[in-house]
Design a protein around this motif. Structure first.
Motif, PDB file in Angstrom:
ATOM      1  N   LEU A  41      15.782  63.066  50.900  1.00  0.00           N
ATOM      2  CA  LEU A  41      15.100  63.463  52.301  1.00  0.00           C
ATOM      3  C   LEU A  41      14.180  64.452  52.034  1.00  0.00           C
ATOM      4  O   LEU A  41      13.147  64.373  53.013  1.00  0.00           O
ATOM      5  CB  LEU A  41      16.555  63.974  53.085  1.00  0.00           C
ATOM      6  CG  LEU A  41      16.091  64.497  54.629  1.00  0.00           C
ATOM      7  CD1 LEU A  41      15.389  63.176  55.351  1.00  0.00           C
ATOM      8  CD2 LEU A  41      17.064  65.193  55.193  1.00  0.00           C
ATOM      9  N   GLN A  42      14.152  65.256  51.113  1.00  0.00           N
ATOM     10  CA  GLN A  42      13.395  66.330  50.974  1.00  0.00           C
ATOM     11  C   GLN A  42      11.876  65.718  50.658  1.00  0.00           C
ATOM     12  O   GLN A  42      10.862  65.939  50.800  1.00  0.00           O
ATOM     13  CB  GLN A  42      13.656  67.534  50.198  1.00  0.00           C
ATOM     14  CG  GLN A  42      14.596  68.254  50.750  1.00  0.00           C
ATOM     15  CD  GLN A  42      15.784  69.125  49.648  1.00  0.00           C
ATOM     16  OE1 GLN A  42      15.463  69.084  48.313  1.00  0.00           O
ATOM     17  NE2 GLN A  42      16.628  69.609  50.316  1.00  0.00           N
ATOM     18  N   PHE A  43      11.978  64.959  49.654  1.00  0.00           N
ATOM     19  CA  PHE A  43      10.848  64.061  49.508  1.00  0.00           C
ATOM     20  C   PHE A  43      10.343  63.363  50.332  1.00  0.00           C
ATOM     21  O   PHE A  43       9.039  63.088  50.473  1.00  0.00           O
ATOM     22  CB  PHE A  43      11.096  63.122  48.019  1.00  0.00           C
ATOM     23  CG  PHE A  43      11.461  64.060  46.624  1.00  0.00           C
ATOM     24  CD1 PHE A  43      10.750  65.118  46.490  1.00  0.00           C
ATOM     25  CD2 PHE A  43      12.378  63.610  45.628  1.00  0.00           C
ATOM     26  CE1 PHE A  43      10.789  65.756  45.099  1.00  0.00           C
ATOM     27  CE2 PHE A  43      12.606  64.110  44.637  1.00  0.00           C
ATOM     28  CZ  PHE A  43      11.838  65.273  44.212  1.00  0.00           C
ATOM     29  N   ILE A  44      10.982  62.543  51.236  1.00  0.00           N
ATOM     30  CA  ILE A  44      10.360  61.810  52.213  1.00  0.00           C
ATOM     31  C   ILE A  44       9.526  62.479  53.239  1.00  0.00           C
ATOM     32  O   ILE A  44       8.608  62.279  53.572  1.00  0.00           O
ATOM     33  CB  ILE A  44      11.539  61.018  52.710  1.00  0.00           C
ATOM     34  CG1 ILE A  44      12.041  59.768  51.777  1.00  0.00           C
ATOM     35  CG2 ILE A  44      11.242  60.412  54.145  1.00  0.00           C
ATOM     36  CD1 ILE A  44      13.421  59.243  52.402  1.00  0.00           C
ATOM     37  N   VAL A  45      10.337  63.901  53.505  1.00  0.00           N
ATOM     38  CA  VAL A  45       9.738  64.523  54.686  1.00  0.00           C
ATOM     39  C   VAL A  45       8.515  65.181  54.062  1.00  0.00           C
ATOM     40  O   VAL A  45       7.321  65.283  54.700  1.00  0.00           O
ATOM     41  CB  VAL A  45      10.612  65.787  55.093  1.00  0.00           C
ATOM     42  CG1 VAL A  45       9.929  66.637  55.820  1.00  0.00           C
ATOM     43  CG2 VAL A  45      11.761  64.939  55.876  1.00  0.00           C
ATOM     44  N   GLY A  46       8.320  65.576  52.901  1.00  0.00           N
ATOM     45  CA  GLY A  46       7.296  66.140  52.213  1.00  0.00           C
ATOM     46  C   GLY A  46       6.084  65.056  51.925  1.00  0.00           C
ATOM     47  O   GLY A  46       4.964  65.209  52.278  1.00  0.00           O
ATOM     48  N   SER A  47       6.489  63.783  51.893  1.00  0.00           N
ATOM     49  CA  SER A  47       5.459  62.639  51.640  1.00  0.00           C
ATOM     50  C   SER A  47       4.818  62.410  53.102  1.00  0.00           C
ATOM     51  O   SER A  47       3.575  62.208  53.237  1.00  0.00           O
ATOM     52  CB  SER A  47       6.175  61.372  51.284  1.00  0.00           C
ATOM     53  OG  SER A  47       6.782  61.404  50.153  1.00  0.00           O
ATOM     54  N   CYS A  48       5.709  62.533  54.195  1.00  0.00           N
ATOM     55  CA  CYS A  48       5.287  62.549  55.416  1.00  0.00           C
ATOM     56  C   CYS A  48       4.269  63.743  55.786  1.00  0.00           C
ATOM     57  O   CYS A  48       3.096  63.219  56.386  1.00  0.00           O
ATOM     58  CB  CYS A  48       6.264  62.206  56.629  1.00  0.00           C
ATOM     59  SG  CYS A  48       7.372  60.985  56.185  1.00  0.00           S
TER      60      CYS A  48
END
Length: 309
Positions: A41-48
């Protein structure tokens, strides 16, 4: 004066985001024991967030070649593993203890640089590693929340993150020798996106989609509360790392290292206060010795840099 003020604000944001990431991330991991899902989730939010920065023009979008992606892939792999291990450690032991163990980063940095870059540290630098190792050993022996899983995970994150730093240095050197220039902020953004892609199938296969509301309710958790805390932790996670890279572009690596040492002290103290972590006298002494060693390491590196100049 204005540049100093901007830098001061950046340091303040760096500490702010880091403190709240550790607090909210720990609260989530205590109740929701799926570190891979939290990391994904942290990687996905960071990517966004990285995509938002590029689309809005806040930071120039890089032109990435296939060759660069293949070169960055090892960086993304160790970055992914390092963050998973950090979350495993934060879920197993106290936040303050995880950060005490992570004070060992200079030790791994010296070892990895010597092994892969041929940079042999001078004796003065090696001597500063003694209080770091000794302090961490004393803190570990007297830690109330100690368990081997949390300890090994934190040590493993040290190893992987320092491997990432060494690989990053080699990557940037390669770009300086004829490759297309990719600044630190864009490099971190690309690594975050690649990490999100790499970890997704692993997280789903090993943990499943545990963020489903029905799964959270079955665990006796409030989905709304978990979502809010996990998302806020994810935003803080990417924000503090992006600000860290922005600071690194404005100051020397040694100044950044000293700032990181102070940040670790602030995080440890704030987590002890928030979570009311029991700290024995010997545990506190061990932590203080380790952090003093980290500060001494930074100062010796700074003086060595002045002599070279």
């Amino acid at each position: 004066m204005s540049q100093t003020a901007v830098l001061g604000v950046m340091f303040g944001l760096w500490y702010f985001f880091n403190i709240f990431f550790n607090i909210y991330n720990k609260q989530v991991l205590k109740a929701f024991r799926f570190p891979m899902s939290c990391t994904e989730l942290q990687f996905i939010v960071g990517s966004c967030l990285a995509l938002f920065v590029w689309v809005t023009g806040i930071h120039k979008r890089p032109k990435i070649t296939k060759k660069q992606l293949l070169t960055i892939l090892p960086l993304a792999c160790v970055h992914t593993l390092g963050n998973v291990l950090t979350n495993v450690s934060l879920g197993k032991v106290a936040v303050s203890f995880t950060h005490t163990i992570k004070a060992m980063e200079p030790f791994f940095s010296v070892v990895m640089s010597a092994a892969f870059l041929g940079d042999v540290a001078p004796p003065a630098v090696v001597l500063t590693l003694v209080p770091i190792v000794g302090g961490v050993a004393l803190a570990s022996a007297t830690e109330a929340s100690f368990n081997w899983a949390g300890f090994v995970a934190a040590m493993g994150s040290n190893l992987t993150f320092q491997s990432r730093n060494v690989l990053s240095k080699k990557f940037m050197q390669g770009m300086d020798q004829g490759g297309e220039k990719l600044d630190n902020i864009n490099l971190f953004s690309v690594i975050t996106m690649m990490s999100a892609v790499l970890l997704l199938p692993v997280a789903l296969s090993l943990e499943g989609f545990q963020f489903a509301p029905s799964n959270l309710q079955a665990m006796g958790l409030d989905p709304s509360l978990i979502y809010k805390r996990a998302l806020f932790a994810a935003v803080c996670f990417h924000s503090y790392q992006q600000v860290s890279y922005m600071i690194l572009q404005r100051v020397s690596p040694v100044t950044h290292s000293i700032g990181n040492c102070v940040k670790r002290v602030v995080v440890i103290v704030s987590s002890v206060v928030v979570f009311q972590t029991p700290v024995s006298m010997l545990n506190g002494v061990g932590t203080a010795i380790a952090l003093s060693g980290v500060f001494a390491y930074s100062q010796v590196k700074r003086l060595a840099g002045k002599k070279k100049a």
